[in-house]
Design a protein around this motif. Structure first.
Motif: not given
Ligand code: IFM
Length: 429
Positions: A20, A112-113, A156-157, A278, A280, A316, A341, A379, A386-387, A395
């Motif tokens: 990112q 991380h993804f 991550n996640e 994390n 949100y 969100w 996060e 974060w 942002e993917w 952010f």
């Molecule tokens: O940007 C992402 C991050 O890579 C993983 N957690 C959520 C963030 C916001 O969507």
């Protein structure tokens, strides 16, 4: 009544991830999808953090952070199977030196993804070899950086990743299959356990006091779409179990058995030294039947729910109370909790200030209640890629001009800096 103060030893900082912010991560599966035109934005140079990390860490220091969470890009360290690039390893060694010289405690994420292309071509996390390959990558990273790092986030996640990549088909490799999703879920659990051992074994030699290993678990606060519907409540219970708790529970217990859904046995239990959370948003769940998949329910669009007052620029819901509830809920595991996060994307920076204060207030309440929270990472440090949503969502505590790469500190970053410095929230903002 005296004002709540966060503990003196609290970790205060912000988080980023390699793909990112670094730019030019050309050897991973996400980049390949970008090349194929699957997303509207391509990451390209992103924030050019690969070259500008020193400048960025100086800014973090000036903002009174004492810690920083970032990820190591597997495809840079191991661009071809079994070849570990000494220059990439040296780069991350330099990153850690720079963090330390700015008084920032490094928190290192290993996955991380994004996956190296060579592994993605072999089936990625579906491959039975993936957990062992992740262990080998981890062992290499720890051999080089282990002496300097006390906090490791293996994954991550993981559940978001399984959902987006293997159920919704939105992220590489774009699968939509319950069987594959289940297999990847299990392989990620196994990968964590192997990586946990690899970290502990290496660090036993390098730095015995100091290896704390966890994951960063994305948690959402689930509410029933219709509060008087027992079916919606059932789906809320199931979502909370599967999305929020199952991965963590499996790592703590070393096994999970839910008839007809999960039967998982790991090599061993208790492979979490801390739980990263994390957080949100809140999601409203509406049941669609009593069999799979209807029993998991659908997420009702927040815009249609009368309880929703505030939203971020990705729509969100902003729901600080859910943060309090989830941190309390995760205290049941009696492990230290690291907020890995928490953040908002918005073009109105005053909303970010409000978001930070509102969420830290809830976090403070949870700590006063007894939650064992050891740190908080906003974060993100910088605006970033942002993917699938590209560069539009903002952010960052620090604004990035993607044309010039100029950084501008936002007022919310200064407000957060004051909190990091004093450990106390402003009475009003
Ligand atoms: O940007 C992402 C991050 O890579 C993983 N957690 C959520 C963030 C916001 O969507």
């Amino acid at each position: 009544m005296s004002q709540f103060a966060f503990p003196e030893t609290f970790l205060w900082g912000a988080a980023t991830s390699a793909h990112q912010v670094e730019g030019n991560n050309i050897r991973n599966d996400w980049w390949k999808w970008e090349e194929e035109g699957r997303f509207s934005d391509r990451s390209g140079k992103a924030c050019d953090h690969w070259n500008r990390f020193r400048e960025d860490f100086k800014l973090a220091k000036s903002l009174r952070h004492n810690a920083h969470r970032f990820s190591i890009e597997w495809s840079r360290i191991e661009p071809e199977e079994g070849y570990f690039d000494p220059e990439a390893l040296e780069h991350y060694r330099e990153v850690i030196r720079s963090l330390k010289s700015n008084g920032l405690e490094p928190v290192v994420t290993l996955f991380h993804f994004t996956l190296p292309l060579w592994l993605a071509r072999e089936g990625g996390w579906l491959s039975a070899r993936a957990p062992e390959l992740f262990k080998r990558f981890t062992a290499k990273v720890v051999e080089v950086l282990g002496g300097e790092v006390s906090y490791w986030v293996t994954l991550n996640e993981p559940v978001v990743y399984v959902f987006k990549s293997y159920l919704a088909g939105d992220w590489p490799p774009g699968e939509r299959s319950y069987e594959k999703a289940y297999l990847v879920f299990v392989h990620l659990l196994k990968a964590h356990v192997l990586a946990y051992d690899a970290i502990k074994d290496s660090i036993a030699i390098l730095n015995p006091e100091k290896a704390r290993v966890g994951i960063a678990q994305h948690v959402s606060f689930f509410s029933p779409c219709y509060t008087d519907s027992w079916k919606d409540k059932l789906s809320v219970w199931l979502r909370n179990l599967i999305f929020n708790h199952l991965f963590v529970k499996a790592l703590i217990r070393g096994r999970i058995f839910y008839p007809g859904i999960f039967r998982i046995r790991l090599r061993r239990s208790k492979t979490l030294d801390f739980i990263g959370l994390n957080y949100y948003t809140r999601s409203f769940v509406h049941n669609r039947g009593l069999r799979i998949p209807g029993i998991y329910g659908d997420i009702c669009p927040v815009g249609h729910h009368p309880d929703v007052i505030r939203r971020n620029s990705l729509a969100w819901e902003i729901y600080p109370l859910g943060f309090f509830q989830l941190v309390k809920d995760f205290s049941r595991y009696k492990l230290p909790i690291l907020i890995a996060e928490n953040g908002i994307c918005t073009r109105q920076d005053s909303e970010r200030s409000q978001f930070i204060v509102d969420h830290l207030r809830e976090l403070g309440r949870a700590i006063e209640w007894g939650a064992p929270v050891i740190g908080y990472f906003y974060w993100s440090l910088l605006d970033n890629y942002e993917w699938a949503d590209g560069f539009e969502p903002r952010f960052g505590l620090i604004e990035v001009n993607y044309k010039t790469q100029e950084r501008t500190i936002r007022p919310s970053a200064l407000l957060y800096a004051e909190i990091c410095k004093t450990g106390v929230l402003p009475v009003s903002i």
